[in-house]
Write an enzyme that holds these catalytic residues in place. Structure first.
Site, mmCIF file in Angstrom:
data_model
loop_
_atom_site.group_PDB
_atom_site.id
_atom_site.type_symbol
_atom_site.label_atom_id
_atom_site.label_comp_id
_atom_site.label_asym_id
_atom_site.label_seq_id
_atom_site.Cartn_x
_atom_site.Cartn_y
_atom_site.Cartn_z
ATOM 1 N N CYS A 12 0.822 -1.145 -0.194
ATOM 2 C CA CYS A 12 0.099 -0.098 -0.032
ATOM 3 C C CYS A 12 0.848 1.308 0.005
ATOM 4 C CB CYS A 12 -0.913 0.057 1.185
ATOM 5 S SG CYS A 12 -0.002 0.085 2.836
ATOM 6 N N HIS A 40 5.063 -5.910 8.275
ATOM 7 C CA HIS A 40 4.949 -7.304 8.621
ATOM 8 C C HIS A 40 5.247 -8.382 7.677
ATOM 9 C CE1 HIS A 40 2.152 -5.449 12.041
ATOM 10 N NE2 HIS A 40 3.410 -5.528 12.302
ATOM 11 N N GLU A 130 0.193 -0.108 15.125
ATOM 12 C CA GLU A 130 -0.806 1.096 14.929
ATOM 13 C C GLU A 130 -1.771 1.342 16.016
ATOM 14 O OE1 GLU A 130 -4.511 2.139 12.156
ATOM 15 O OE2 GLU A 130 -3.038 0.892 11.330
ATOM 16 N N CYS A 202 -8.641 2.198 5.874
ATOM 17 C CA CYS A 202 -8.121 2.674 4.632
ATOM 18 C C CYS A 202 -8.724 2.264 3.558
ATOM 19 C CB CYS A 202 -6.590 2.185 4.744
ATOM 20 S SG CYS A 202 -5.528 2.711 3.183
ATOM 21 N N SER A 231 -1.855 -8.759 9.832
ATOM 22 C CA SER A 231 -3.321 -8.732 10.077
ATOM 23 C C SER A 231 -4.022 -8.627 8.857
ATOM 24 C CB SER A 231 -3.768 -7.547 10.850
ATOM 25 O OG SER A 231 -3.300 -7.788 12.514
#
Length: 294
Positions: A12, A40, A130, A202, A231
């Site tokens: 992203c 991650h 986050e 998002c 995740s």
């Protein structure tokens, strides 16, 4: 056998920016420390480590002085900036702009709710970088909710404002919201007067779900490439498996099982928003080698 890499997969914007920032500093000859995993994905982290980046913990941060430290796209709580200032640490801030805006919204909501004794709720994974950064905006007074059971004990007679971790799944977020609204209805005739919902998933992440469904449907087998602690990766893989039971998750090419492709005419390779395109290409090449040798 036809092997296709998902054209909508890959990093992203926030991750692209963070890795670009790290590479630019490493290219200049600077040895940088990254606070927590920059992304991650173990393979991408290993690549950057080979270029000279070191991953450090928050305990390590408190012991450093006068060195550069990179903040990943996930963002950090105010306490991190305070420690950096006290220790004369040069912060290289690569927090995703979407996360930065969300942090500000969470902080302002918490400040507003102080007078009424209301609650800020964050739907997200407990301990996720986050979420730690978001909770820090409220002096860790926000309630982090992973599921409906985590709502027990919250005073729904007082105002509530809810936010979501940017990479969470929208349907589950809506389930949490619906349950909150139902519990507030027991205290108020018009619960929406006391509940403020923020759509903070998002758009780039949310849009992946319908696209990956279509991609998974068009192939006999799906190989989904993701870091084990992503995740977003876990969520998107489950979406693949719902529409195509012949979906398999790997973190690298070594984990591919040749028996998966026994009767397949086409294979799709996809990945999380934290999966680099070079890694998906490696996996696709390995699948081609396996099927060629057959």
């Amino acid at each position: 056998m036809f092997v296709e890499i998902d054209p909508n997969a890959g990093f992203c914007f926030g991750v692209v920016n963070a890795i670009k920032t790290a590479e630019e500093n490493l290219d200049s000859g600077e040895k940088i420390n990254c606070l927590g995993q920059i992304v991650h994905n173990e393979m991408e982290n290993n690549r950057l480590h080979q270029l000279g980046m070191k991953t450090i913990s928050h305990d390590d941060l408190a012991k450093l002085n006068g060195v550069p430290v990179l903040i990943s796209a996930h963002g950090e709580p105010p306490s991190t900036y305070k420690i950096a200032k006290e220790n004369n640490i040069k912060l290289i801030d690569a927090t995703c702009p979407v996360v930065l805006k969300l942090q500000e919204k969470v902080r302002k909501a918490w400040e507003r709710l102080q007078a009424s004794g209301g609650t800020v709720i964050i739907y997200g994974k407990k301990g996720h970088a986050e979420v730690v950064g978001l909770s820090g905006q409220t002096d860790n007074q926000a309630i982090v909710v992973e599921g409906i059971k985590d709502l027990d004990g919250i005073d729904f007679s007082k105002p509530v404002e809810i936010f979501s971790q940017t990479t969470k799944e929208s349907e589950n977020y809506q389930k949490i919201i619906n349950e909150i609204r139902a519990r507030m209805a027991k205290c108020h005739t018009n619960p929406d007067t006391f509940l403020k919902v923020n759509n903070t998933i998002c758009g780039q992440v949310a849009n992946r779900k319908p696209k990956i469904k279509e991609f998974a449907k068009k192939h006999d087998v799906i190989v989904f490439v993701s870091g084990k602690n992503s995740s977003n990766g876990k969520m998107l893989f489950e979406v693949c498996r719902e529409v195509n039971p012949q979906s398999h998750m790997v973190s690298n090419a070594k984990e591919i099982n040749p028996t998966w492709f026994a009767n397949a005419a086409s294979v799709g390779v996809s990945g999380a928003t934290s999966t680099p395109t070079w890694l998906m290409a490696e996996v696709a090449d390995a699948i081609k080698d396996i099927t060629y040798k057959k």
